[in-house]
Design a protein around this motif. Sequence first.
Motif, mmCIF file in Angstrom:
data_model
loop_
_atom_site.group_PDB
_atom_site.id
_atom_site.type_symbol
_atom_site.label_atom_id
_atom_site.label_comp_id
_atom_site.label_asym_id
_atom_site.label_seq_id
_atom_site.Cartn_x
_atom_site.Cartn_y
_atom_site.Cartn_z
ATOM 1 N N PRO A 2 -94.388 -21.458 89.638
ATOM 2 C CA PRO A 2 -94.398 -21.594 91.110
ATOM 3 C C PRO A 2 -94.505 -19.827 91.429
ATOM 4 C CG PRO A 2 -92.409 -22.510 90.127
ATOM 5 C CD PRO A 2 -93.160 -22.031 89.025
ATOM 6 N N GLY A 3 -93.962 -19.191 90.701
ATOM 7 C CA GLY A 3 -94.152 -17.424 90.910
ATOM 8 C C GLY A 3 -95.440 -17.126 90.816
ATOM 9 N N LEU A 4 -96.382 -17.519 89.858
ATOM 10 C CA LEU A 4 -97.831 -16.963 89.799
ATOM 11 C C LEU A 4 -98.554 -17.715 90.794
ATOM 12 C CD1 LEU A 4 -99.711 -15.910 87.619
ATOM 13 C CD2 LEU A 4 -100.288 -18.125 86.792
ATOM 14 N N GLN A 38 -95.064 -20.033 81.121
ATOM 15 C CA GLN A 38 -95.150 -21.468 81.745
ATOM 16 C C GLN A 38 -93.896 -22.561 81.561
ATOM 17 O OE1 GLN A 38 -99.567 -22.671 80.676
ATOM 18 N NE2 GLN A 38 -98.785 -21.260 79.233
ATOM 19 N N ARG A 39 -93.833 -23.164 82.606
ATOM 20 C CA ARG A 39 -92.617 -24.286 82.286
ATOM 21 C C ARG A 39 -93.173 -25.621 83.060
ATOM 22 N NH1 ARG A 39 -88.669 -22.289 87.306
ATOM 23 N NH2 ARG A 39 -89.089 -23.761 88.906
ATOM 24 N N GLY A 40 -92.355 -26.728 83.078
ATOM 25 C CA GLY A 40 -92.931 -27.830 83.638
ATOM 26 C C GLY A 40 -93.183 -27.833 84.971
ATOM 27 N N GLY A 96 -81.548 -23.310 94.482
ATOM 28 C CA GLY A 96 -80.651 -22.557 94.123
ATOM 29 C C GLY A 96 -79.492 -23.627 93.840
ATOM 30 N N CYS A 97 -78.243 -23.164 93.480
ATOM 31 C CA CYS A 97 -77.306 -23.915 92.972
ATOM 32 C C CYS A 97 -77.086 -24.693 94.418
ATOM 33 C CB CYS A 97 -76.037 -23.419 92.428
ATOM 34 S SG CYS A 97 -76.067 -22.684 90.861
ATOM 35 N N SER A 98 -76.539 -23.774 95.492
ATOM 36 C CA SER A 98 -76.254 -24.511 96.612
ATOM 37 C C SER A 98 -77.515 -25.294 97.358
ATOM 38 C CB SER A 98 -76.273 -23.256 97.750
ATOM 39 O OG SER A 98 -77.249 -22.270 97.304
ATOM 40 N N SER A 99 -78.591 -25.070 97.070
ATOM 41 C CA SER A 99 -79.728 -25.866 97.529
ATOM 42 C C SER A 99 -79.834 -27.520 96.992
ATOM 43 C CB SER A 99 -81.124 -25.079 97.359
ATOM 44 O OG SER A 99 -81.119 -24.073 98.356
ATOM 45 N N ILE A 103 -74.598 -13.582 94.590
ATOM 46 C CA ILE A 103 -75.430 -13.513 93.389
ATOM 47 C C ILE A 103 -76.352 -14.906 93.014
ATOM 48 C CG2 ILE A 103 -73.965 -15.391 92.133
ATOM 49 C CD1 ILE A 103 -74.274 -12.105 90.519
ATOM 50 N N TYR A 104 -77.343 -14.792 92.358
ATOM 51 C CA TYR A 104 -78.329 -15.617 91.944
ATOM 52 C C TYR A 104 -77.517 -16.627 90.903
ATOM 53 C CZ TYR A 104 -82.213 -12.986 93.919
ATOM 54 O OH TYR A 104 -83.039 -12.227 94.792
ATOM 55 N N GLY A 105 -77.168 -17.457 91.589
ATOM 56 C CA GLY A 105 -76.353 -18.577 90.538
ATOM 57 C C GLY A 105 -77.344 -19.257 89.730
ATOM 58 N N LEU A 106 -78.185 -19.976 90.315
ATOM 59 C CA LEU A 106 -78.907 -21.051 89.534
ATOM 60 C C LEU A 106 -79.806 -20.284 88.346
ATOM 61 C CD1 LEU A 106 -79.832 -24.127 89.251
ATOM 62 C CD2 LEU A 106 -82.006 -23.268 90.391
ATOM 63 N N THR A 107 -80.258 -19.012 88.356
ATOM 64 C CA THR A 107 -81.068 -18.367 87.554
ATOM 65 C C THR A 107 -80.162 -17.506 86.506
ATOM 66 O OG1 THR A 107 -81.686 -16.765 89.019
ATOM 67 C CG2 THR A 107 -83.198 -18.324 88.732
ATOM 68 N N LYS A 108 -78.670 -17.784 86.767
ATOM 69 C CA LYS A 108 -77.756 -17.173 85.805
ATOM 70 C C LYS A 108 -77.457 -15.727 86.056
ATOM 71 C CE LYS A 108 -78.630 -21.016 82.537
ATOM 72 N NZ LYS A 108 -78.790 -21.410 80.842
ATOM 73 N N THR A 167 -78.620 -23.302 102.270
ATOM 74 C CA THR A 167 -79.368 -22.326 101.407
ATOM 75 C C THR A 167 -78.586 -21.344 101.021
ATOM 76 O OG1 THR A 167 -81.393 -20.452 101.865
ATOM 77 C CG2 THR A 167 -79.733 -20.938 103.671
ATOM 78 N N GLY A 168 -79.051 -20.439 100.073
ATOM 79 C CA GLY A 168 -78.167 -19.375 99.292
ATOM 80 C C GLY A 168 -78.684 -17.912 99.889
ATOM 81 N N ASP A 169 -77.865 -17.335 99.354
ATOM 82 C CA ASP A 169 -78.108 -15.849 99.797
ATOM 83 C C ASP A 169 -79.394 -14.940 99.354
ATOM 84 O OD1 ASP A 169 -76.399 -16.039 97.453
ATOM 85 O OD2 ASP A 169 -76.160 -14.062 97.004
ATOM 86 N N GLY A 170 -79.776 -15.534 97.742
ATOM 87 C CA GLY A 170 -80.977 -15.439 97.331
ATOM 88 C C GLY A 170 -82.236 -16.203 98.075
HETATM 89 C C1 LIG Z 1 -91.048 -19.354 93.724
HETATM 90 C C2 LIG Z 1 -89.744 -19.204 93.091
HETATM 91 N N1 LIG Z 1 -89.108 -18.115 92.599
HETATM 92 C C3 LIG Z 1 -88.061 -17.931 91.905
HETATM 93 C C4 LIG Z 1 -87.293 -19.177 91.517
HETATM 94 C C5 LIG Z 1 -86.174 -19.025 90.541
HETATM 95 N N2 LIG Z 1 -84.867 -19.120 91.516
HETATM 96 C C6 LIG Z 1 -84.390 -20.340 91.600
HETATM 97 S S1 LIG Z 1 -82.866 -20.286 92.595
HETATM 98 C C7 LIG Z 1 -83.110 -18.760 92.609
HETATM 99 C C8 LIG Z 1 -82.008 -17.721 93.207
HETATM 100 C C9 LIG Z 1 -80.902 -18.508 93.796
HETATM 101 O O1 LIG Z 1 -79.943 -17.730 94.207
HETATM 102 P P1 LIG Z 1 -79.343 -18.255 95.847
HETATM 103 O O2 LIG Z 1 -80.135 -18.609 96.556
HETATM 104 O O3 LIG Z 1 -78.266 -17.004 96.054
HETATM 105 O O4 LIG Z 1 -78.494 -19.658 95.175
HETATM 106 P P2 LIG Z 1 -77.425 -19.933 94.194
HETATM 107 O O5 LIG Z 1 -77.892 -20.577 93.059
HETATM 108 O O6 LIG Z 1 -76.502 -18.805 94.252
HETATM 109 O O7 LIG Z 1 -76.465 -21.099 94.987
HETATM 110 C C10 LIG Z 1 -84.340 -18.133 91.812
HETATM 111 C C11 LIG Z 1 -84.634 -16.685 91.847
HETATM 112 C C12 LIG Z 1 -87.886 -20.448 92.007
HETATM 113 N N3 LIG Z 1 -87.354 -21.646 91.714
HETATM 114 N N4 LIG Z 1 -89.047 -20.250 92.816
#
Ligand SMILES: Cc1ncc(C[n+]2csc(CCOP(=O)(O)OP(=O)(O)O)c2C)c(N)n1
Lengths: 365, 365, 621, 621
Positions: C315-317, C340-342, A77-80, A150-155, A118-121
């Motif tokens: 990673p989700g797969l 698919q991604r890297g 995530g962004c936070s991570s 919000i999920y930041g990193l995935t936009k 960690t983030g909320d997601g």
């Molecule tokens: C197994 C897996 N599923 C989905 C993702 C995509 N993904 C990356 S970060 C994220 C959510 C981020 O949200 P949050 O934890 O709230 O962090 P933020 O970016 O808001 O700080 C998702 C869905 C991933 N990296 N790995």
Amino acid sequence: MSTTNLHLDPTGRRPGLFGVPTLPEGSPKLTKKDFTSTAEVRWCPGCGDYAILAAFQSFLPELGVPRDNIVCVSGIGCSSRLPYYLDTYGMHSIHGRATAIATGLATTRPDLSVWVVTGDGDALSIGGNHLIHAIRRNVNMTILLFNNRIYGLTKGQYSPTSEQGKITKSSPMGTVDLPFNPVSLALGAEATFVARTVDSDRALLTSILRQAAAHRGTALIEIYQNCPIFNNGAYELLKDRDESAARLLRLEHGKPVRSGSRGVVRDGDGGLRIVDLDELGPDAESRLVVHDAHAADPSLAFALSRLESPEMAGVPVGVFRSVSRPAYDDLVRDQIAVAVDAAGGPATRDDLAALLAGNDTWTVG
Amino acid sequence: MSTTNLHLDPTGRRPGLFGVPTLPEGSPKLTKKDFTSTAEVRWCPGCGDYAILAAFQSFLPELGVPRDNIVCVSGIGCSSRLPYYLDTYGMHSIHGRATAIATGLATTRPDLSVWVVTGDGDALSIGGNHLIHAIRRNVNMTILLFNNRIYGLTKGQYSPTSEQGKITKSSPMGTVDLPFNPVSLALGAEATFVARTVDSDRALLTSILRQAAAHRGTALIEIYQNCPIFNNGAYELLKDRDESAARLLRLEHGKPVRSGSRGVVRDGDGGLRIVDLDELGPDAESRLVVHDAHAADPSLAFALSRLESPEMAGVPVGVFRSVSRPAYDDLVRDQIAVAVDAAGGPATRDDLAALLAGNDTWTVG
Amino acid sequence: MSSKTVERVDHVVIRFAGDSGDGMQLTGDRFTAQSAAQGNDLATLPNYPAEIRAPQGTIAGVSSFQVQFADHDVNTPGDAPDVLVAMNPAALAASVSDLPRGAIVIADSDEFTPRNLTKAGYTGDPLDDGSLDSYQVYAFPMTSLTVEALSSFALTKKEAVRAKNMFALGVVSWLYSTPTEPTESFIRTKFGRKPEIMNANLAALEAGWSYGETAEIFAVSYEVAPAATPAGTYRNITGNMATAYGLLAGAHRTGLPLVLGSYPITPASDILHHLSELKRFGVKTLQVEDEIAGITTAIGASYGGAMGVTTTSGPGLALKTEAMGLAVMLELPLVIVNVQRGGPSTGLPTKTEQADLLQALYGRNGEAPIPVLAARSPNDCFDAAVEAIRIATTYRTPVLLLTDGYLANGSEPWRIPDLDSLPDMPVEFASGPNAVDADGKPVFRPYLRDPETLARPWAIPGVPGLAHRIGGLEKADVTGMVSYDPDNHDRMIRLRQAKVERIPVPDLEVDDPTGTAETLVIGWGSTYGPISTGAQEARRDGVEVAHAHLRHLNPLPANAGDVLRRYRRVLVPEMNLGQLTVLLRSRYLVDAVGFNRVRGLPFTSTEIAEAITKFAQEGTL
Amino acid sequence: MSSKTVERVDHVVIRFAGDSGDGMQLTGDRFTAQSAAQGNDLATLPNYPAEIRAPQGTIAGVSSFQVQFADHDVNTPGDAPDVLVAMNPAALAASVSDLPRGAIVIADSDEFTPRNLTKAGYTGDPLDDGSLDSYQVYAFPMTSLTVEALSSFALTKKEAVRAKNMFALGVVSWLYSTPTEPTESFIRTKFGRKPEIMNANLAALEAGWSYGETAEIFAVSYEVAPAATPAGTYRNITGNMATAYGLLAGAHRTGLPLVLGSYPITPASDILHHLSELKRFGVKTLQVEDEIAGITTAIGASYGGAMGVTTTSGPGLALKTEAMGLAVMLELPLVIVNVQRGGPSTGLPTKTEQADLLQALYGRNGEAPIPVLAARSPNDCFDAAVEAIRIATTYRTPVLLLTDGYLANGSEPWRIPDLDSLPDMPVEFASGPNAVDADGKPVFRPYLRDPETLARPWAIPGVPGLAHRIGGLEKADVTGMVSYDPDNHDRMIRLRQAKVERIPVPDLEVDDPTGTAETLVIGWGSTYGPISTGAQEARRDGVEVAHAHLRHLNPLPANAGDVLRRYRRVLVPEMNLGQLTVLLRSRYLVDAVGFNRVRGLPFTSTEIAEAITKFAQEGTL
Ligand SMILES: Cc1ncc(C[n+]2csc(CCOP(=O)(O)OP(=O)(O)O)c2C)c(N)n1
Ligand SMILES: Cc1ncc(C[n+]2csc(CCOP(=O)(O)OP(=O)(O)O)c2C)c(N)n1
Ligand code: SF4
Ligand code: SF4
Ligand SMILES: [Mg+2]
Ligand SMILES: [Mg+2]
């Protein structure tokens, strides 16, 4: 501010950093700069993560722990991304698993100060199970949960803390899921330490970090964090100088719970309610609920956590609960110590040979 | 006993079985036998699962729903075998995932009555995340959580509800993990309906099943269940006729919380406490906490959930909380209905063609 | 109207590059729409950093969008840009090594400040120091020109600056004579509720065009004629949108409601976004707590009689594999889309790769066969998704559809299909007993198979009299009861295998213009563009080569072995370390040789052509 | 002492079968210990239902334990029992088709009641109706004999009845002249705190022996001489215990503490149970919330400098795949033990299978190579576990060790190793800078590799000056920073691949007695016993056949291709649909032919011998 020694155990009860080495006597004090890595910080301009990072980096020297005994584990995530910016050991792991990785690490290494970012997601969606299990086990780690709803990193999809009705890329007609209240969830999962703060309130964040560090076991800190790109203004009401004075209920152990002209009293239905002090009449102060962060029963803390909604009319911040309970990793190590003692000392090579042989052998030749 | 119509919606608020068909007028009443499949029941002799199964099969005819509109989804565990024994549609899925599968099913099919059968390991260990998310979303399903405080099927390892110190195959020196309190956890996860009962108390289980069926959204029923093989007597204290009278606090909405000569009062620290009524003096009754299962604030229910430990001195059973909040699957369907309405009716083939074309087309030839 | 020369060219490759905040994806996207609207064929390659906002002005922060448009059929975004639009020094630095001699560089000179130059790693100013001498450089102060053009609007400086991408688009549109109307109407729709911003963007676009026309800096302008594409109505479409629409159209043809269980992940999230817009079509999208819930809610939906779908990336797969095994055992329809991604692990989330093939084929415990197909181009995602649904519903099986990051975000013109041309694939649920028991009583046997498809009946809850129990434990043949019988297990393992193996899939077609090639190049998925183009280039250089491309990876086309054995040499280009190669070698015992690049980027047709040439001539790489 | 004849036999196969509640696993286990103690070689096969207690008296509820013991080397539990001990009609019904003509059947006639006969599906009583005429049937009332023998003890009837398995053991011990001392001392230890039960069990055992000796029903008794095994001290050991001990011994040799993160799952749980008994040895076992937490806590432990291990079975492995990718990226030591069971999905939890090989090799997103090894026999699990730890620590990589349900629960005599004979494998953590930067300043490069092993340094938190960040995003070569650079990605993908490929593994050995065989039979894992025995049987029938058995599946032995190509015909027996076959064919382009049975049971040596014979003669199966 606390003057507890975070490292030593004179009382029999282990303090937060029991077992973690201190900086050698007389060595120069560390500063924020020592905790700043060379990696370029890659958050959007205006992101609340900057303030949290800065507060965290400024706080860490207080621990008196060598940088190399601090580990920051995060998910995705962004936070991570935070571990990259901290000049300590760090692991940017996989989505949702930071608390489980930290459990393995903390159990293995009593000499480390373990932090999870960690983030909320990350923490509450994919990582929800590891989070509640780490909390019930009370593993030595401090979890900084950056809650930008919000999920930041995935936009910009909604997260498990997004308000119901929120319109996002994946909820064009508004979300239908009721959000988690992370503090309530943690308390329901037997938390020993739960706190909440706001990214922009450096003093409060620092004081909570300090108390969390003094805590043995899992400390969960929910940090309201603004994401200007995908969820701007989520906490605007709490940031405006006037509004926030009225809305933030600053919890202090042993003090009545109040904010400006309003205070918290018990409600008929078993919960709490915010009222104008005038309404209460002359002995208003004495009728307010007094915060007890150390109560063995988490019910008051839980009731306080319910005040947050609706619409942030009164949002408690500070430490909801801080009680002492043996930490999982200490107990795991203690059991080993007991087993070793009972057997008269650490297993030797011969003990291993005897184990392999067992009791039922026969010899040929 | 409730006389609510579980199927119809005269008030605007959807009752538990809204949308699920009823048996045709005049068709013969179903009986327990109708719900008994031909599969041989494969639990150990004396297992508490038998009593639960029997109570459940006897209760189901009450719903007035055709057998074929009832679905039972389970995970993996001894308890999760239950669907095989029920002559309805059923899925014995994979470990921990029943609540997620049921979420997909309930959202797809408003005409089904969806039941989840799970164990303490299945629901709270590997399935913990899906459980808390189903609960916060309030998906239409009733979850029967068979809590025997042990992993039965895998032959006796400790579970997330095993008491601390428990000696099992995987904890020869006793467990160090603090157990979850499933009721507290569910309340922390925004539960709208949570109840607890004991396998051997058929009347109570039946009454709770009835109330759960009337509830719209996720109903979680924790059932204390004895596993005579791997955790015999876990609930002995609650089963002995004398002991149980004293220890079981039977929750009834609008009634003081008490059990025999003891009652529950508010404690100084924000929680509740069990006291001897004598101690309270003449107006004892009036000082007891009155149960309010419908309180908007879950704090009282949470405080009640904390009474269970230590050592089952007073264990609340019955419905802790039952409040109304829109169900996730209803909202998902409502959004679709709104979208369809707004567009003037269900999408036609031409609408689909228009969608594929979009707004930015050009024509060749 | 100026009187400058307009030169005809048959294709052009443009790369728009700038800082992540500069709106380059939008600019590229709009240029693409314009070029499509004038009838060019085209292909695009968006490329952006994994961070939401990487540090401004740095090379890591560069976001770019490349498009090739042409008067003929093109299948790749082009290897080397003919034109680079560089909105800052970092964008120039990141791209300059890709430029062929003589390429046009259009730069915003305002941004070439000492500070930005340093951030981009320059010690001097490349616009001045002669280092770009082999290119045609057009540097002009785009930022200030934009601000100036918007001076009459009530905008902050920041807002005005933000419109500079439209200015750039205007310039390039003029330079290539592409009509700006599609962009204008886009701006009107997008900013309809903010008229000031709307008008400013329109004005900036216009200003850019006028600047090109009047500023006398460009000696010539160009024109690319429409491509001779088949008659029909076209739109531009990305792979992710085509996938979403294909899923909807496929479900429509089956008569089933579509239910998506998903968790956001780059680069698959857009499928979730697109489908969540389709409530009007009865599409239910459940954004759930994780990937495991994504697939299991979809299984629950399919069990209930919907078309359950789940979408994800690598990673989700990996997280879904256990539940995929359940779907195999349940024999219910399910579509799993893996963009698919890297990899491995989190890897390169925004980059493309095709290294999940073996995971798709084999990544489950036990013998758990699943049909696997792969789309070859953005618009092929539509057909592949329809096909996935057809197979899933006909054979009652989970189906895995592979696309990738390049297809997902890349776009190309798509001839909008006539719905009636889609395969007809109605689904029938079981409605009554399908057998008699020993006593002659009619009974329902949930695992009694259709003799032709080997599909079991799909008996959804709510149908009177068909109540039955299914689950992840081994099933007894026909009755579907739990069975631990050894022979039954062996039989069921083989039945599940046979069901998948027997799915009829179209024969593999070979593009072998002379019919005498001795070298076959065979690929799968998104490498179709570069391989077909690379093969053409090799042929132009006199190399005889045949090209075949697999859509069905499991089962493989019946004639695949014959095709492969017909050639003396078999080359398999893949964006992985040789996964199809493993499959082909083991299946057909042909000495297929991999040409493998795992760079997070599509192959260039040039590198394919070179590999083909070397391999055809020397037999090795 | 009676004067009955004692006959020497070279091997015997006994199956103890009864209801799940009858204690047959214990009985079998004890008989095994007795036979082991007298120096026989042996192999065992426990077999029990997936339910804790399947319905009493039914065939589904039968639990059995088969042991072959011999005066020579044996590698399988035997194909067909010479003796069946049937504690009830269901046990007889479940086994009778496996019995060769002339086999001995010992039955508890008390249990052959009409009710039990019906439950077992009998319409008449097989003890009376002549249907067992081709066997030697000894039926006597074991239950009542036991109750009678224990009449002087203060026991309930139920308690007394429960000792009937010891009575049965006594009878069989007498019949095969095996010493009961090991069982007696076992009873003393186990029931030490319940003297009444202890004495009752001892008495029942004794009563059974005396019954055999005095009851005049057996014409002869038998004796199996000790096997000529290598000198040494032996014990009997199951595969799961050997795995646990191997992990401990391996960690001991590296000097690292062992940390297990695990979630219970059949048939792997016993490894967790065994290791959780070893706190005295500093072993930490974390029974965590699920399989994902199992592997990730282990990764956390390894990161902290421990030997992190996780144990599971099929569905659990599927759940771990995403985190395995992380371990590949982190390049930290980790051992994953997968005890294979019947699949797909939940499948046949208590049965054996070897269908997770391709999942082990390929079941991860992206190119994520992991060394894979497989144990061939229960005691080989020890060596394989030590080897897994050696590879993990030397090469800083996750390693997957495959065993299976048959190995896990099966047991055989094990020569207790001298600890000094184990490989020496000390681990060195990074302790200081390993490079200099551009300015000549000493720096630490977390991804600077050892040129020989390609291992990166293992720098654990707490070491001053080495602080660094790792994670799942692609790493820059040497520095370990996050990198999206295309060439770096390609390089890292190849480096990770090369690291695994270059691990030196012992050459494949071939057992080819004549040296002139044209047929090779090759297997992996637990099929070693049946294949080697089957090959011997085929040779006895005059078929020339060579046998090779793979321990290392990734990387494969360097000489494997040469070996395979040396033979005209290659047969690959597997308990799956041909997974090793896929690997060998794709790697070596040899036309390896699979002999596949997926029945949840080990191969019998007879079916292997038959397959070999047919294949050697006809070239097909
Ligand atoms: C197994 C897996 N599923 C989905 C993702 C995509 N993904 C990356 S970060 C994220 C959510 C981020 O949200 P949050 O934890 O709230 O962090 P933020 O970016 O808001 O700080 C998702 C869905 C991933 N990296 N790995
Ligand atoms: C992915 C996976 N992990 C582990 C298991 C093994 N397993 C089956 S049931 C179970 C726990 C059962 O405990 P509980 O849910 O309490 O049910 P009970 O048997 O006690 O009724 C476990 C660990 C499995 N089947 N699948
Ligand atoms: S997307 Fe939001 S949370 Fe992420 S870096 Fe940008 S502002 Fe911060
Ligand atoms: S093991 Fe326990 S829970 Fe499982 S069937 Fe037997 S008694 Fe019931
Ligand atoms: Mg967030
Ligand atoms: Mg249980």
